[in-house]
Design a protein around this motif. Structure first.
Motif, PDB file in Angstrom:
ATOM      1  N   VAL A  89     -69.622   9.170 -13.227  1.00  0.00           N
ATOM      2  CA  VAL A  89     -70.594   8.074 -13.113  1.00  0.00           C
ATOM      3  C   VAL A  89     -69.894   6.717 -13.242  1.00  0.00           C
ATOM      4  N   LEU A  90     -69.036   6.578 -14.225  1.00  0.00           N
ATOM      5  CA  LEU A  90     -68.428   5.289 -14.519  1.00  0.00           C
ATOM      6  C   LEU A  90     -67.457   4.823 -13.439  1.00  0.00           C
ATOM      7  N   LEU A  91     -66.590   5.707 -12.965  1.00  0.00           N
ATOM      8  CA  LEU A  91     -65.583   5.271 -11.999  1.00  0.00           C
ATOM      9  C   LEU A  91     -66.189   4.810 -10.666  1.00  0.00           C
ATOM     10  N   PRO A  92     -67.130   5.555 -10.072  1.00  0.00           N
ATOM     11  CA  PRO A  92     -67.734   5.016  -8.842  1.00  0.00           C
ATOM     12  C   PRO A  92     -68.476   3.693  -9.083  1.00  0.00           C
ATOM     13  N   ALA A  93     -69.123   3.545 -10.238  1.00  0.00           N
ATOM     14  CA  ALA A  93     -69.816   2.290 -10.541  1.00  0.00           C
ATOM     15  C   ALA A  93     -68.823   1.139 -10.651  1.00  0.00           C
ATOM     16  N   GLU A  94     -67.709   1.377 -11.316  1.00  0.00           N
ATOM     17  CA  GLU A  94     -66.708   0.319 -11.448  1.00  0.00           C
ATOM     18  C   GLU A  94     -66.061  -0.015 -10.110  1.00  0.00           C
ATOM     19  N   ILE A  95     -65.830   0.986  -9.291  1.00  0.00           N
ATOM     20  CA  ILE A  95     -65.253   0.727  -7.971  1.00  0.00           C
ATOM     21  C   ILE A  95     -66.238  -0.067  -7.116  1.00  0.00           C
ATOM     22  N   ALA A  96     -67.539   0.231  -7.256  1.00  0.00           N
ATOM     23  CA  ALA A  96     -68.551  -0.538  -6.520  1.00  0.00           C
ATOM     24  C   ALA A  96     -68.562  -1.995  -6.987  1.00  0.00           C
ATOM     25  N   VAL A  97     -68.498  -2.221  -8.295  1.00  0.00           N
ATOM     26  CA  VAL A  97     -68.458  -3.599  -8.812  1.00  0.00           C
ATOM     27  C   VAL A  97     -67.214  -4.305  -8.289  1.00  0.00           C
ATOM     28  N   TRP A  98     -66.080  -3.620  -8.328  1.00  0.00           N
ATOM     29  CA  TRP A  98     -64.832  -4.190  -7.816  1.00  0.00           C
ATOM     30  C   TRP A  98     -64.986  -4.583  -6.343  1.00  0.00           C
ATOM     31  N   ALA A  99     -65.583  -3.688  -5.542  1.00  0.00           N
ATOM     32  CA  ALA A  99     -65.749  -3.961  -4.110  1.00  0.00           C
ATOM     33  C   ALA A  99     -66.760  -5.083  -3.865  1.00  0.00           C
ATOM     34  N   PHE A 100     -67.885  -5.074  -4.609  1.00  0.00           N
ATOM     35  CA  PHE A 100     -68.916  -6.097  -4.405  1.00  0.00           C
ATOM     36  C   PHE A 100     -68.422  -7.491  -4.785  1.00  0.00           C
ATOM     37  N   GLY A 102     -65.434  -8.626  -4.231  1.00  0.00           N
ATOM     38  CA  GLY A 102     -64.386  -9.104  -3.337  1.00  0.00           C
ATOM     39  C   GLY A 102     -63.056  -8.383  -3.431  1.00  0.00           C
ATOM     40  N   GLY A 103     -62.977  -7.327  -4.195  1.00  0.00           N
ATOM     41  CA  GLY A 103     -61.719  -6.577  -4.270  1.00  0.00           C
ATOM     42  C   GLY A 103     -60.696  -7.292  -5.120  1.00  0.00           C
ATOM     43  N   GLY A 104     -59.523  -7.428  -4.591  1.00  0.00           N
ATOM     44  CA  GLY A 104     -58.440  -8.043  -5.351  1.00  0.00           C
ATOM     45  C   GLY A 104     -57.741  -7.005  -6.211  1.00  0.00           C
ATOM     46  N   TYR A 105     -57.279  -7.448  -7.373  1.00  0.00           N
ATOM     47  CA  TYR A 105     -56.582  -6.559  -8.300  1.00  0.00           C
ATOM     48  C   TYR A 105     -57.475  -5.362  -8.627  1.00  0.00           C
ATOM     49  N   PHE A 106     -56.962  -4.158  -8.465  1.00  0.00           N
ATOM     50  CA  PHE A 106     -57.767  -2.947  -8.655  1.00  0.00           C
ATOM     51  C   PHE A 106     -57.823  -2.578 -10.140  1.00  0.00           C
ATOM     52  N   TRP A 107     -58.671  -3.288 -10.881  1.00  0.00           N
ATOM     53  CA  TRP A 107     -58.791  -3.074 -12.328  1.00  0.00           C
ATOM     54  C   TRP A 107     -59.444  -1.755 -12.716  1.00  0.00           C
ATOM     55  N   PRO A 108     -60.245  -1.058 -11.862  1.00  0.00           N
ATOM     56  CA  PRO A 108     -60.804   0.233 -12.285  1.00  0.00           C
ATOM     57  C   PRO A 108     -59.750   1.295 -12.578  1.00  0.00           C
ATOM     58  N   VAL A 109     -58.505   1.041 -12.172  1.00  0.00           N
ATOM     59  CA  VAL A 109     -57.447   2.015 -12.453  1.00  0.00           C
ATOM     60  C   VAL A 109     -57.290   2.235 -13.954  1.00  0.00           C
ATOM     61  N   TRP A 110     -57.565   1.214 -14.764  1.00  0.00           N
ATOM     62  CA  TRP A 110     -57.398   1.356 -16.209  1.00  0.00           C
ATOM     63  C   TRP A 110     -58.427   2.310 -16.798  1.00  0.00           C
ATOM     64  N   SER A 111     -59.657   2.236 -16.315  1.00  0.00           N
ATOM     65  CA  SER A 111     -60.667   3.201 -16.761  1.00  0.00           C
ATOM     66  C   SER A 111     -60.322   4.603 -16.289  1.00  0.00           C
ATOM     67  N   ALA A 112     -59.808   4.714 -15.065  1.00  0.00           N
ATOM     68  CA  ALA A 112     -59.428   6.023 -14.536  1.00  0.00           C
ATOM     69  C   ALA A 112     -58.321   6.644 -15.384  1.00  0.00           C
ATOM     70  N   LEU A 113     -57.343   5.847 -15.765  1.00  0.00           N
ATOM     71  CA  LEU A 113     -56.267   6.358 -16.618  1.00  0.00           C
ATOM     72  C   LEU A 113     -56.781   6.753 -17.999  1.00  0.00           C
ATOM     73  N   LEU A 114     -57.646   5.929 -18.558  1.00  0.00           N
ATOM     74  CA  LEU A 114     -58.206   6.227 -19.877  1.00  0.00           C
ATOM     75  C   LEU A 114     -59.036   7.511 -19.841  1.00  0.00           C
ATOM     76  N   LEU A 115     -59.880   7.652 -18.829  1.00  0.00           N
ATOM     77  CA  LEU A 115     -60.708   8.859 -18.721  1.00  0.00           C
ATOM     78  C   LEU A 115     -59.868  10.089 -18.393  1.00  0.00           C
ATOM     79  N   GLY A 116     -58.814   9.912 -17.624  1.00  0.00           N
ATOM     80  CA  GLY A 116     -57.892  11.023 -17.372  1.00  0.00           C
ATOM     81  C   GLY A 116     -57.223  11.477 -18.651  1.00  0.00           C
ATOM     82  N   GLY A 117     -56.819  10.524 -19.481  1.00  0.00           N
ATOM     83  CA  GLY A 117     -56.241  10.865 -20.785  1.00  0.00           C
ATOM     84  C   GLY A 117     -57.245  11.546 -21.690  1.00  0.00           C
ATOM     85  N   ALA A 118     -58.489  11.088 -21.650  1.00  0.00           N
ATOM     86  CA  ALA A 118     -59.538  11.720 -22.458  1.00  0.00           C
ATOM     87  C   ALA A 118     -59.802  13.143 -21.982  1.00  0.00           C
TER      88      ALA A 118
END
Length: 133
Positions: A89-100, A102-118
């Motif tokens: 749920v969280l990663l697609p929502a964050e990617i949507a916010v990132w895209a809406f 204007g993109g730029g630095y792909f900050w959702p990667v940090w949540s993806a790494l944290l959730l992968g570690g979890a």
């Protein structure tokens, strides 16, 4: 402790899952449609209801994901199922916010790494302990 490799994962949906999902999605769709109507009646402009739609979709998805994680975790460790549902749920929502925005630095990667570690921690901590001979 149950060996997760030999325990089958239930394939049936939880009791009342479809009706609850229909009800939750219906309320969210009604609210989203109302906001889009308000936007249209007030002159349009930047389409701000997209933010409410994103939040409503996240609520519907989170409800469904947690219901499925709770029900289907019989064949896998419950913490791993919960982490997977949060990530789903969280990663697609964050990617949507990132895209809406204007993109730029792909900050959702940090949540993806944290959730992968979890997820890795949940898997390691709930793995069956081999019996000592």
């Amino acid at each position: 402790m149950t060996d997760i490799r030999s325990t089958p994962i239930p394939t049936s949906l939880p009791h009342g899952f479809r009706s609850r999902l229909r009800r939750t999605a219906g309320v969210a769709a009604t609210a989203g449609t109302g906001l889009a109507l308000i936007w249209a009646l007030t002159g349009g402009g930047t389409f701000w209801p997209i933010w409410a739609w994103l939040g409503l979709a996240a609520v519907v998805a989170a409800d469904a994901a947690f219901q499925l994680a709770r029900h289907r975790s019989a064949g896998r460790p419950r913490p791993l199922a919960v982490v997977a549902s949060v990530a789903g749920v969280l990663l697609p929502a964050e990617i949507a916010v990132w895209a809406f925005t204007g993109g730029g630095y792909f900050w959702p990667v940090w949540s993806a790494l944290l959730l992968g570690g979890a997820a890795l921690a949940a898997r390691v901590l709930t793995a069956p302990v081999p019996a000592r001979v």
